[in-house]
Design a protein around this motif. Structure first.
Motif, mmCIF file in Angstrom:
data_model
loop_
_atom_site.group_PDB
_atom_site.id
_atom_site.type_symbol
_atom_site.label_atom_id
_atom_site.label_comp_id
_atom_site.label_asym_id
_atom_site.label_seq_id
_atom_site.Cartn_x
_atom_site.Cartn_y
_atom_site.Cartn_z
ATOM 1 N N VAL A 234 64.863 -4.154 89.870
ATOM 2 C CA VAL A 234 64.495 -3.980 88.461
ATOM 3 C C VAL A 234 65.180 -2.748 87.876
ATOM 4 O O VAL A 234 65.720 -2.778 86.760
ATOM 5 N N LEU A 235 65.173 -1.644 88.614
ATOM 6 C CA LEU A 235 65.809 -0.420 88.130
ATOM 7 C C LEU A 235 67.306 -0.613 87.927
ATOM 8 O O LEU A 235 67.885 -0.149 86.930
ATOM 9 N N LEU A 236 67.950 -1.303 88.856
ATOM 10 C CA LEU A 236 69.383 -1.559 88.714
ATOM 11 C C LEU A 236 69.654 -2.504 87.550
ATOM 12 O O LEU A 236 70.677 -2.378 86.858
ATOM 13 N N GLY A 237 68.753 -3.468 87.324
ATOM 14 C CA GLY A 237 68.896 -4.349 86.173
ATOM 15 C C GLY A 237 68.806 -3.589 84.865
ATOM 16 O O GLY A 237 69.567 -3.854 83.914
ATOM 17 N N LEU A 238 67.892 -2.610 84.792
ATOM 18 C CA LEU A 238 67.787 -1.776 83.595
ATOM 19 C C LEU A 238 69.061 -0.957 83.400
ATOM 20 O O LEU A 238 69.577 -0.837 82.278
ATOM 21 N N ALA A 239 69.595 -0.407 84.475
ATOM 22 C CA ALA A 239 70.819 0.391 84.378
ATOM 23 C C ALA A 239 71.994 -0.462 83.913
ATOM 24 O O ALA A 239 72.849 0.008 83.145
ATOM 25 N N ASN A 240 72.047 -1.714 84.361
ATOM 26 C CA ASN A 240 73.145 -2.597 83.963
ATOM 27 C C ASN A 240 73.110 -2.954 82.486
ATOM 28 O O ASN A 240 74.092 -3.481 81.952
ATOM 29 N N CYS A 241 72.004 -2.669 81.803
ATOM 30 C CA CYS A 241 71.906 -2.949 80.365
ATOM 31 C C CYS A 241 72.631 -1.898 79.534
ATOM 32 O O CYS A 241 72.495 -1.880 78.298
ATOM 33 N N ALA A 242 73.396 -1.038 80.179
ATOM 34 C CA ALA A 242 74.268 -0.137 79.424
ATOM 35 C C ALA A 242 75.358 -0.900 78.689
ATOM 36 O O ALA A 242 75.925 -0.397 77.707
ATOM 37 N N PHE A 243 75.658 -2.120 79.109
ATOM 38 C CA PHE A 243 76.722 -2.904 78.468
ATOM 39 C C PHE A 243 76.433 -3.175 76.992
ATOM 40 O O PHE A 243 77.283 -2.866 76.132
ATOM 41 N N PRO A 244 75.279 -3.751 76.609
ATOM 42 C CA PRO A 244 75.049 -3.955 75.172
ATOM 43 C C PRO A 244 74.998 -2.655 74.392
ATOM 44 O O PRO A 244 75.357 -2.630 73.209
ATOM 45 N N VAL A 245 74.580 -1.566 75.019
ATOM 46 C CA VAL A 245 74.585 -0.268 74.338
ATOM 47 C C VAL A 245 76.025 0.175 74.066
ATOM 48 O O VAL A 245 76.350 0.669 72.980
ATOM 49 N N ALA A 246 76.910 -0.023 75.054
ATOM 50 C CA ALA A 246 78.319 0.337 74.871
ATOM 51 C C ALA A 246 78.948 -0.476 73.752
ATOM 52 O O ALA A 246 79.670 0.065 72.899
ATOM 53 N N ILE A 247 78.674 -1.785 73.722
ATOM 54 C CA ILE A 247 79.226 -2.642 72.666
ATOM 55 C C ILE A 247 78.710 -2.196 71.300
ATOM 56 O O ILE A 247 79.450 -2.165 70.311
ATOM 57 N N THR A 248 77.424 -1.866 71.226
ATOM 58 C CA THR A 248 76.844 -1.425 69.959
ATOM 59 C C THR A 248 77.466 -0.115 69.493
ATOM 60 O O THR A 248 77.776 0.055 68.307
ATOM 61 N N MET A 249 77.671 0.805 70.403
ATOM 62 C CA MET A 249 78.266 2.091 70.026
ATOM 63 C C MET A 249 79.693 1.917 69.534
ATOM 64 O O MET A 249 80.134 2.639 68.624
ATOM 65 N N ILE A 250 80.431 0.982 70.086
ATOM 66 C CA ILE A 250 81.783 0.723 69.590
ATOM 67 C C ILE A 250 81.723 0.341 68.118
ATOM 68 O O ILE A 250 82.529 0.802 67.300
ATOM 69 N N GLY A 251 80.758 -0.488 67.761
ATOM 70 C CA GLY A 251 80.616 -0.888 66.366
ATOM 71 C C GLY A 251 80.167 0.233 65.449
ATOM 72 O O GLY A 251 80.373 0.156 64.234
ATOM 73 N N MET A 252 79.586 1.290 65.999
ATOM 74 C CA MET A 252 79.077 2.407 65.192
ATOM 75 C C MET A 252 80.056 3.570 65.092
ATOM 76 O O MET A 252 79.838 4.491 64.305
ATOM 77 N N ARG A 253 81.127 3.552 65.877
ATOM 78 C CA ARG A 253 82.031 4.693 65.891
ATOM 79 C C ARG A 253 83.265 4.491 65.020
ATOM 80 O O ARG A 253 84.209 5.269 65.097
ATOM 81 N N ALA A 254 83.277 3.438 64.207
ATOM 82 C CA ALA A 254 84.345 3.226 63.224
ATOM 83 C C ALA A 254 83.707 2.743 61.929
ATOM 84 O O ALA A 254 82.653 2.113 61.939
#
Length: 421
Positions: A332-352
């Motif tokens: 479960v903890l590793l699954g939560l850590a792997n959810c950094a992917f949607p956060v990374a995609i979202t940040m890409i959309g916010m940095r331009a």
């Protein structure tokens, strides 16, 4: 973003819509979901039977590590070709060809009698996945501009469900086929073949409509306000995003490729190890809806990055201290850590600030990030071979997670690449 002839034709209204034209959005939606379901099983389906594959083909730990690095290499290399192919042939035709490559690659891989052929056919399938990765957002935006959030949510969930299904079902499918890992992996080739059908129908419909309506007007010129490539190369924010994207991808591919083996080496059964990988991957389905909304409401995404990173560090510590005793908790903890992917995609959309800027930044961050993450899974396999255990690999993974947190905090600052930051 330039429209292809197929897309301009599909957008041109028909004076007398036919039933097939009215059904086109449904076909595209079904195609997007089925495609997303098939963009991860080629990767996550191998982990649960990796021990059997290695024994049967005589595959060493270093080569097995290369296998877990192949997705990043293919995504970084073949992903570059996707936009150019889409401009020439249309995104529908390219995705159709990609799915065909996935089906063919996985089918032949299940028959491979050598490590070399196994790697080559895996590369063919991953090349098809790479173009799908790049063109899925393009297709969603072009065919559903007014329902982009809904469609993106659907196929994002399908990504996670496809990965989790392959992780959970490959072992049972193998058992049903007299413990043949070949049959277990061949099933996912058949699933990819099914996904070809709706896109073939969409492509044929587009060709018929083009013949009926004639050529469409040329698209408007591309906007001139996007950040140039040299500006991105000099941008600290762009590089922080690329590093964060690459490190979270490294962690994800290490876990996808090696977590089942870590659990099995600790005494967990193959079936349970596969289910644990399914939990790790499956958490991305519900959280993929939630985390982007949380990220957009934060002025600085650093606290979210730190939270997910700490979950990863706790999971690694659990694998070090009691890999079997608390296996489900670590999953479960590793699954939560792997959810950094949607956060990374979202940040890409916010940095331009502009759509064109986001597209350029996304291409830069994802391509550079995927290429950065190539050595990680390979080094994990090499360290396991050299030490005969998992403590050294876990220590290496811990260092990478700390670096991921630092890069994510830097990338999460409220800045845009257009400002030269």
């Amino acid at each position: 973003m330039e429209l292809t002839k197929d897309d301009r034709t599909l957008r041109k209204p028909s004076p007398t819509p036919t039933p097939s034209h009215r059904a086109l959005p449904w076909l595209v939606a079904v195609g997007l979901v089925l495609t997303a379901l098939n963009l991860r099983p080629a990767i996550s389906g191998v982990g649960p039977v990796l021990a059997e594959v290695r024994d049967d083909l005589g595959m060493g730990g270093t080569v097995a590590g290369l296998l877990t690095s192949l997705p990043a290499l293919c995504f970084g290399v073949f992903g570059f070709a996707a936009p150019r192919l889409a401009r020439r042939f249309g995104p529908v035709a390219v995705v159709l060809a990609g799915l065909t490559a996935i089906a063919a690659g996985l089918a032949v891989r299940s028959l491979a009698g050598s490590t070399a052929l196994f790697l080559v056919t895996t590369t063919v399938a991953l090349a098809g996945i790479a173009v799908g990765n790049v063109l899925m957002p393009v297709l969603a935006r072009r065919y559903f501009p007014d329902r982009l959030g809904t469609i993106t949510g659907l196929y994002s969930m399908a990504f996670a469900l496809g990965a989790a299904s392959a992780a959970a079902l490959t072992i049972p499918l193998t058992a049903l086929a007299n413990d043949s890992w070949r049959a277990g992996l061949a099933f996912w080739a058949a699933a990819a073949a099914v996904a070809v059908v709706p896109w073939l129908a969409v492509l044929l419909s587009a060709r018929r409509r083009e013949r009926a309506t004639g050529p469409a007007a040329p698209p408007p010129p591309a906007p001139a306000d996007e950040p140039a490539a040299p500006r991105l190369v000099r941008s600290r924010t762009a590089w922080a995003l690329a590093l964060f994207f690459g490190l979270q991808a490294t962690a994800a591919y290490i876990i996808i490729g090696w977590a089942p083996q870590i659990f099995r080496d600790a005494g967990v059964s193959a079936g349970s190890a596969g289910l644990m990988l399914a939990v790790i991957m499956g958490l991305g389905a519900p959280l993929g809806f939630v985390l982007p909304r949380v990220a957009t409401r934060l002025r600085h995404q650093g606290p979210l990055v730190v939270t997910l990173g700490v979950c990863g560090l706790a999971g690694y510590a659990g694998l070090w201290l009691a890999p079997a005793g608390g296996a489900w908790v670590w999953a479960v903890l590793l699954g939560l850590a792997n959810c950094a992917f949607p956060v990374a995609i979202t940040m890409i959309g916010m940095r331009a600030r502009t759509g064109a800027g986001v597209a350029r930044l996304s291409a830069f961050a994802q391509s550079a990030g995927y290429l950065m993450c190539i050595p990680g899974p390979l080094l994990v396999g090499t360290l396991n071979d050299l030490t005969g255990g998992w403590h050294a690999p876990l220590a290496f993974m811990t260092v990478l997670m700390v670096a991921q947190i630092a890069a994510g905090v830097a990338a999460g600052r409220d800045r845009c690449v257009e400002d030269g930051e």
